[in-house]
Design a protein around this motif. Sequence first.
Motif, PDB file in Angstrom:
ATOM      1  N   ALA A   1      -5.849  16.118 -37.414  1.00  0.00           N
ATOM      2  CA  ALA A   1      -7.261  15.747 -37.442  1.00  0.00           C
ATOM      3  C   ALA A   1      -7.636  14.950 -38.690  1.00  0.00           C
ATOM      4  O   ALA A   1      -8.573  14.163 -38.655  1.00  0.00           O
ATOM      5  N   MET A   2      -6.922  15.146 -39.776  1.00  0.00           N
ATOM      6  CA  MET A   2      -7.270  14.474 -41.030  1.00  0.00           C
ATOM      7  C   MET A   2      -6.703  13.063 -41.061  1.00  0.00           C
ATOM      8  O   MET A   2      -5.486  12.857 -40.954  1.00  0.00           O
ATOM      9  N   LEU A   3      -7.571  12.076 -41.226  1.00  0.00           N
ATOM     10  CA  LEU A   3      -7.136  10.690 -41.320  1.00  0.00           C
ATOM     11  C   LEU A   3      -6.242  10.488 -42.539  1.00  0.00           C
ATOM     12  O   LEU A   3      -6.597  10.885 -43.644  1.00  0.00           O
ATOM     13  N   GLY A   4      -5.066   9.896 -42.311  1.00  0.00           N
ATOM     14  CA  GLY A   4      -4.194   9.554 -43.425  1.00  0.00           C
ATOM     15  C   GLY A   4      -3.319  10.675 -43.940  1.00  0.00           C
ATOM     16  O   GLY A   4      -2.640  10.514 -44.950  1.00  0.00           O
ATOM     17  N   TYR A   5      -3.296  11.814 -43.248  1.00  0.00           N
ATOM     18  CA  TYR A   5      -2.521  12.960 -43.733  1.00  0.00           C
ATOM     19  C   TYR A   5      -1.027  12.680 -43.646  1.00  0.00           C
ATOM     20  O   TYR A   5      -0.541  12.151 -42.648  1.00  0.00           O
ATOM     21  N   ARG A   6      -0.313  13.047 -44.696  1.00  0.00           N
ATOM     22  CA  ARG A   6       1.146  12.936 -44.733  1.00  0.00           C
ATOM     23  C   ARG A   6       1.710  14.278 -45.205  1.00  0.00           C
ATOM     24  O   ARG A   6       1.468  14.690 -46.344  1.00  0.00           O
ATOM     25  N   ALA A   7       2.434  14.935 -44.346  1.00  0.00           N
ATOM     26  CA  ALA A   7       3.017  16.230 -44.704  1.00  0.00           C
ATOM     27  C   ALA A   7       4.066  16.053 -45.791  1.00  0.00           C
ATOM     28  O   ALA A   7       4.660  14.985 -45.953  1.00  0.00           O
ATOM     29  N   ASP A   8       4.302  17.127 -46.524  1.00  0.00           N
ATOM     30  CA  ASP A   8       5.317  17.123 -47.575  1.00  0.00           C
ATOM     31  C   ASP A   8       6.041  18.460 -47.531  1.00  0.00           C
ATOM     32  O   ASP A   8       5.464  19.482 -47.112  1.00  0.00           O
ATOM     33  N   GLU A   9       7.264  18.488 -47.971  1.00  0.00           N
ATOM     34  CA  GLU A   9       8.092  19.680 -47.835  1.00  0.00           C
ATOM     35  C   GLU A   9       7.703  20.807 -48.790  1.00  0.00           C
ATOM     36  O   GLU A   9       7.618  21.959 -48.373  1.00  0.00           O
ATOM     37  N   PRO A  10       7.463  20.557 -50.093  1.00  0.00           N
ATOM     38  CA  PRO A  10       7.135  21.697 -50.956  1.00  0.00           C
ATOM     39  C   PRO A  10       5.874  22.406 -50.490  1.00  0.00           C
ATOM     40  O   PRO A  10       4.879  21.762 -50.136  1.00  0.00           O
ATOM     41  N   ALA A  11       5.897  23.727 -50.478  1.00  0.00           N
ATOM     42  CA  ALA A  11       4.747  24.500 -50.016  1.00  0.00           C
ATOM     43  C   ALA A  11       3.512  24.185 -50.859  1.00  0.00           C
ATOM     44  O   ALA A  11       3.580  24.087 -52.081  1.00  0.00           O
ATOM     45  N   GLY A  12       2.394  24.018 -50.174  1.00  0.00           N
ATOM     46  CA  GLY A  12       1.137  23.820 -50.876  1.00  0.00           C
ATOM     47  C   GLY A  12       0.889  22.407 -51.356  1.00  0.00           C
ATOM     48  O   GLY A  12      -0.066  22.170 -52.110  1.00  0.00           O
ATOM     49  N   LEU A  13       1.706  21.445 -50.923  1.00  0.00           N
ATOM     50  CA  LEU A  13       1.539  20.053 -51.332  1.00  0.00           C
ATOM     51  C   LEU A  13       1.561  19.139 -50.108  1.00  0.00           C
ATOM     52  O   LEU A  13       2.244  19.416 -49.122  1.00  0.00           O
ATOM     53  N   ALA A  14       0.816  18.041 -50.179  1.00  0.00           N
ATOM     54  CA  ALA A  14       0.829  17.023 -49.137  1.00  0.00           C
ATOM     55  C   ALA A  14       0.265  15.737 -49.732  1.00  0.00           C
ATOM     56  O   ALA A  14      -0.113  15.691 -50.910  1.00  0.00           O
ATOM     57  N   HIS A  15       0.239  14.680 -48.925  1.00  0.00           N
ATOM     58  CA  HIS A  15      -0.334  13.405 -49.332  1.00  0.00           C
ATOM     59  C   HIS A  15      -1.424  13.022 -48.343  1.00  0.00           C
ATOM     60  O   HIS A  15      -1.432  13.462 -47.191  1.00  0.00           O
TER      61      HIS A  15
ATOM     62  N   VAL B   1      -3.275   9.181 -47.363  1.00  0.00           N
ATOM     63  CA  VAL B   1      -3.265   7.745 -47.641  1.00  0.00           C
ATOM     64  C   VAL B   1      -4.271   7.056 -46.725  1.00  0.00           C
ATOM     65  O   VAL B   1      -4.179   7.174 -45.499  1.00  0.00           O
ATOM     66  N   ASN B   2      -5.233   6.346 -47.299  1.00  0.00           N
ATOM     67  CA  ASN B   2      -6.185   5.586 -46.498  1.00  0.00           C
ATOM     68  C   ASN B   2      -6.904   4.584 -47.382  1.00  0.00           C
ATOM     69  O   ASN B   2      -6.693   4.568 -48.609  1.00  0.00           O
ATOM     70  N   TRP B   3      -7.747   3.760 -46.779  1.00  0.00           N
ATOM     71  CA  TRP B   3      -8.527   2.809 -47.561  1.00  0.00           C
ATOM     72  C   TRP B   3      -9.852   2.560 -46.853  1.00  0.00           C
ATOM     73  O   TRP B   3     -10.053   2.984 -45.709  1.00  0.00           O
ATOM     74  N   PHE B   4     -10.768   1.854 -47.542  1.00  0.00           N
ATOM     75  CA  PHE B   4     -12.083   1.565 -46.984  1.00  0.00           C
ATOM     76  C   PHE B   4     -12.229   0.074 -46.690  1.00  0.00           C
ATOM     77  O   PHE B   4     -11.731  -0.767 -47.449  1.00  0.00           O
ATOM     78  N   GLU B   5     -12.929  -0.224 -45.588  1.00  0.00           N
ATOM     79  CA  GLU B   5     -13.221  -1.603 -45.219  1.00  0.00           C
ATOM     80  C   GLU B   5     -14.712  -1.738 -44.934  1.00  0.00           C
ATOM     81  O   GLU B   5     -15.325  -0.855 -44.316  1.00  0.00           O
ATOM     82  N   TYR B   6     -15.278  -2.869 -45.409  1.00  0.00           N
ATOM     83  CA  TYR B   6     -16.698  -3.125 -45.180  1.00  0.00           C
ATOM     84  C   TYR B   6     -16.979  -4.611 -45.263  1.00  0.00           C
ATOM     85  O   TYR B   6     -16.550  -5.275 -46.221  1.00  0.00           O
ATOM     86  N   ASP B   7     -17.669  -5.126 -44.282  1.00  0.00           N
ATOM     87  CA  ASP B   7     -18.191  -6.493 -44.305  1.00  0.00           C
ATOM     88  C   ASP B   7     -17.105  -7.519 -44.661  1.00  0.00           C
ATOM     89  O   ASP B   7     -17.306  -8.403 -45.488  1.00  0.00           O
ATOM     90  N   GLY B   8     -15.940  -7.366 -44.047  1.00  0.00           N
ATOM     91  CA  GLY B   8     -14.863  -8.325 -44.257  1.00  0.00           C
ATOM     92  C   GLY B   8     -13.968  -8.059 -45.441  1.00  0.00           C
ATOM     93  O   GLY B   8     -12.979  -8.775 -45.644  1.00  0.00           O
ATOM     94  N   ASP B   9     -14.272  -7.043 -46.243  1.00  0.00           N
ATOM     95  CA  ASP B   9     -13.452  -6.716 -47.408  1.00  0.00           C
ATOM     96  C   ASP B   9     -12.700  -5.407 -47.182  1.00  0.00           C
ATOM     97  O   ASP B   9     -13.192  -4.503 -46.497  1.00  0.00           O
TER      98      ASP B   9
ATOM     99  N   VAL C   1      -5.371   0.532 -51.205  1.00  0.00           N
ATOM    100  CA  VAL C   1      -5.000   1.812 -50.610  1.00  0.00           C
ATOM    101  C   VAL C   1      -5.225   2.939 -51.614  1.00  0.00           C
ATOM    102  O   VAL C   1      -4.875   2.831 -52.791  1.00  0.00           O
ATOM    103  N   LEU C   2      -5.824   4.033 -51.120  1.00  0.00           N
ATOM    104  CA  LEU C   2      -6.019   5.243 -51.917  1.00  0.00           C
ATOM    105  C   LEU C   2      -4.918   6.243 -51.561  1.00  0.00           C
ATOM    106  O   LEU C   2      -4.729   6.557 -50.378  1.00  0.00           O
ATOM    107  N   HIS C   3      -4.216   6.714 -52.572  1.00  0.00           N
ATOM    108  CA  HIS C   3      -3.161   7.695 -52.353  1.00  0.00           C
ATOM    109  C   HIS C   3      -3.575   8.988 -53.050  1.00  0.00           C
ATOM    110  O   HIS C   3      -3.579   9.079 -54.276  1.00  0.00           O
ATOM    111  N   PHE C   4      -3.954   9.972 -52.246  1.00  0.00           N
ATOM    112  CA  PHE C   4      -4.361  11.274 -52.761  1.00  0.00           C
ATOM    113  C   PHE C   4      -3.188  12.251 -52.694  1.00  0.00           C
ATOM    114  O   PHE C   4      -2.463  12.283 -51.703  1.00  0.00           O
TER     115      PHE C   4
END
Length: 243
Positions: free
Chosen positions: A173-187, A189-197, A201-204
């Motif tokens: 359900a979460m946009l940009g979710y990337r699972a990771d192996e260590p317990a309690g950690l994940a990534h 990744v997404n970005w914002f677009e508006y009016d042609g711009d 990329v945001l990496h959380f």
Amino acid sequence: MAADHPDAFGRAIRDHHRGNLADPLYQVDGSERREHPIEQFYFTEFDPETSADHRWFAERLEGPLVDLGAGAGRHALYFQEQFETVAVDPSPALVETMRERGVEDAREGDMFALRELFPADRFASALAHGTQLGLAGSLAGVEAFLGDLAHVTTADATAIVDCYDPTRVDGEAMLGYRADEPAGLAHRVNWFEYDGDADPVLHFRLFSPDRLREAAAETPWVVGEVKRGGTDGAHYDAMLEKE
């Protein structure tokens, strides 16, 4: 923020505030696009008198306060009426928005460069609400941020930060979710677009409260109360106190 940065995110929120939003603000991951709810996230009133969730924040923060990643100034507008509040955001458009809305001390700045922005012992509390702490990129980055935050706050300071807990997140359900192996950690990744711009990329980095405690262990901060929200409790706010 570099002058040539498109600042699609900040411009959309500023345009919404001014009543001339050109297009929806989209949050994007590859071919998946979702409209970002600007009014709901950035312009609903922060009111501890009517909201128990808001009261939880108000009871744990004092001034002087630094509001990091302050957005459209939703929290700063309330807290500046209680005590000195400094609102910081990297987006020039959002700083303009805050000033237009009445935030008295809104500054452009990077929350991951606090020692360049403020002297030692400047604030009694800090707020970083919006999951922007995840932009530290790693637990080592979180530890470095907490060390810098300790430097610019007093010996008895408090802070509130938030994140998504990978042990409870619905990854589909979460946009940009990337699972990771260590317990309690994940990534995420997404970005914002508006009016042609399109913004960069945001990496959380997503981390559970236990992983946050791990990052804080070598800093002056201790993770205390954790408040979970939503039906699944995936999003949480964490109260930090100095040892």
